[in-house]
Design an enzyme around this catalytic site. Structure first.
Site, PDB file in Angstrom:
ATOM      1  N   SER A   1      35.978  40.695  37.614  1.00  0.00           N
ATOM      2  CA  SER A   1      35.359  41.951  38.020  1.00  0.00           C
ATOM      3  C   SER A   1      35.931  42.314  39.383  1.00  0.00           C
ATOM      4  O   SER A   1      35.896  41.489  40.309  1.00  0.00           O
ATOM      5  CB  SER A   1      33.844  41.762  38.093  1.00  0.00           C
ATOM      6  N   GLU A   2      36.463  43.545  39.522  1.00  0.00           N
ATOM      7  CA  GLU A   2      37.261  43.841  40.711  1.00  0.00           C
ATOM      8  C   GLU A   2      36.444  43.899  42.006  1.00  0.00           C
ATOM      9  O   GLU A   2      36.997  43.957  43.094  1.00  0.00           O
ATOM     10  CB  GLU A   2      38.087  45.121  40.529  1.00  0.00           C
ATOM     11  N   ASN A   3      35.108  43.869  41.887  1.00  0.00           N
ATOM     12  CA  ASN A   3      34.304  43.797  43.111  1.00  0.00           C
ATOM     13  C   ASN A   3      34.200  42.371  43.653  1.00  0.00           C
ATOM     14  O   ASN A   3      33.485  42.145  44.624  1.00  0.00           O
ATOM     15  CB  ASN A   3      32.924  44.407  42.881  1.00  0.00           C
TER      16      ASN A   3
ATOM     17  N   SER B   1      40.526  40.261  45.607  1.00  0.00           N
ATOM     18  CA  SER B   1      40.412  40.671  44.223  1.00  0.00           C
ATOM     19  C   SER B   1      41.610  41.524  43.806  1.00  0.00           C
ATOM     20  O   SER B   1      42.175  41.345  42.727  1.00  0.00           O
ATOM     21  CB  SER B   1      39.124  41.473  44.027  1.00  0.00           C
TER      22      SER B   1
END
Lengths: 220, 267
Positions: free
Chosen positions: A46-48, A88
């Site tokens: 998840s890019e967060n 990320s």
């Protein structure tokens, strides 16, 4: 018969491989997580700042500090890790993610994608989509083959502002599956939905594409 | 050492105008991804200072009644630099009426611009956004991917630049275009962490880390909102994510920690 959204999602899940690190886009691609084949170990990013997304939490497990890129509450699986947004996107941009699956408004015959903006309408921003298509090793698009009014979405040239250029490796629609061929810089039709003919796909597509010697029916 | 800890968010801002830290038309970085890891009480205190004409660098713009949405309501923001600003009707209204300027950055480019700014790197090349509106008016240049080209990426300073040589990797891998993006640095950064000690060493929690560590390194003055204040030495040095020298002030608050999309399964 055109594939249902669920069948598109299932077909996309068929692209997963054991040990893959995968980023799933918001919306239909997120549902791919429900169809990971049993016994296959896939790490969802998840890019967060999370590698190893788990299932949605129970009411008791809900934690405001643990969300996915769609801002939904999630859990972290055993072995998960947390990191900053810079780390990320180093993971994403640096080619350390095996595959991403995302939606699109238009895909061009040369592998361009437009999925973030419709000029004149409200613009919400591209989020992480431009980084994902630029950096992930294999970029898979799932979308309806045509828009609601029947217009082509798989086009010669995108008319909407681009998200990325020549970056799509595979296109899965409700009518057919296409693989991008680097040599000819065109997509190759490899599978059709059960009961759908190559001619029907051609009639509903603006893009120029090639047809594989053996076109299979999508296994549903 | 001057005391960094303050009892309330308002106290942490009290003398900032007099000290010249807080001024109209300044640039402020605000941490958080959506409402997660958001320095929510510091945003309230910033609103209450009445400062105007702000350029806010933040991944999102909050929701209508929380986060930076509050400063949009009071029209204290002139410009946003963000990657995604859905879920905010005020934003939409002000943007469409031309009252609010917006610069969209791809999320990874935004994160790296902040990281670079804090690390003293004025600019960098990235493949993200090439051929899109993001690259318009910016310098582009062809390179091989670093992973395709370890020899040239580790070259001596005066050896041939990319694209001109004839190494064996270049015959196999094709160069691609990269766009030049600049580093970002702000006058003030507001960040959120799980805990801090008296020196300002910070530890974040789960996905509430997001943009906070980079922003803590990329502003002239940095205020951290934390849930717990502990004595020096209480945080394992291996578990400190942001060393205390980056942090000017620390406020322990009771944060609401609102949830944007509560998604649950039965169980």
């Amino acid at each position: 018969m055109a594939l249902t959204r669920e069948q598109i999602t299932q077909r996309a899940a068929g692209e997963l491989r054991d040990g893959y690190v995968v980023n799933l886009g918001i919306g239909m691609p997120t549902q791919v997580a429900n169809y990971i084949p049993r016994g296959m170990d896939v790490w969802l990013q998840s890019e967060n700042g999370l590698l190893g997304i788990g299932p949605f939490p129970t009411e008791a497990e809900v934690d405001p500090d643990l969300i996915n890129a769609g801002k939904q509450t999630v859990t972290a699986r055993r072995g998960a890790s947390y990191f900053s947004s810079a780390d990320s996107f180093a993971m994403i941009r640096g080619g350390h993610i095996d595959m991403c699956i995302l939606g699109a408004m238009q895909v061009s015959q040369e592998g361009d994608i437009a999925n973030w903006m419709i000029p004149g309408k409200m613009v919400k921003g591209m989020g992480g989509a431009m980084d994902l298509v630029a950096g992930v090793r294999r970029v898979v698009v799932t979308m309806e083959h045509n828009s609601k009014d029947g217009g082509a979405k798989f086009v010669r040239k995108c008319t909407l502002p681009l998200t990325g250029q020549r970056c799509i490796h595979m296109l899965i629609t409700d009518l057919a599956i296409f693989e991008f061929d680097e040599g000819s810089r065109r997509f190759v039709l490899t599978e059709v939905a059960p009961g759908v003919t190559v001619d029907e796909v051609r009639a509903k597509t603006e893009a120029e594409f090639k047809v594989a010697a053996q076109v299979k029916a999508v296994a549903v | 050492m001057p005391k960094k800890t303050h009892d309330t968010a308002a106290a942490a801002f009290a003398d900032l105008r007099a000290r010249g830290v807080l001024r109209d038309n300044m640039t402020v970085m605000v941490g958080g991804f959506g409402l997660c890891g958001l320095p929510e009480q510091l945003i309230l205190a910033l609103r209450d200072t009445g400062v105007k004409g702000l350029t806010c660098i933040s991944n999102n713009a909050g929701v209508d009644d929380w986060g930076l949405g509050l400063l949009l309501q009071t029209r204290q923001i002139r410009k946003m630099i963000s990657s995604y600003v859905g879920e905010n009707a005020n934003f939409e209204r002000q943007f469409l009426k031309g009252e609010l300027e917006v610069e969209f950055n791809p999320q990874g480019t935004l994160a790296e611009r902040i990281r670079a700014g804090g690390a003293g790197i004025p600019a960098f090349y990235t493949a993200t956004g090439v051929g899109t509106p993001v690259a318009e008016g910016k310098e582009t240049r062809a390179f091989l991917r670093p992973s395709d080209d370890t020899a040239l990426h580790n070259r001596a300073p005066n050896s041939a630049p990319h694209g001109s040589g004839g190494s064996s990797t270049q015959t196999r891998a094709a160069p691609r275009d990269y766009v030049l993006e600049t580093g970002l640095f702000a006058d003030l950064a507001l960040v959120k962490a799980r805990r801090a000690d008296d020196f300002g060493n910070l530890q974040y929690r789960m996905t509430a880390r997001n943009f906070n560590p980079m922003m803590a390194q990329a502003a002239a003055f940095v205020i951290a909102e934390v849930e717990e204040l502990v004595p020096l030495g209480a945080i394992d040095p291996d578990g400190i994510h942001t060393p205390g020298n980056y942090i000017d002030r620390v406020v322990k608050t009771t944060s609401e920690k609102r949830i944007e999309q509560r998604t649950v399964r039965k169980g």
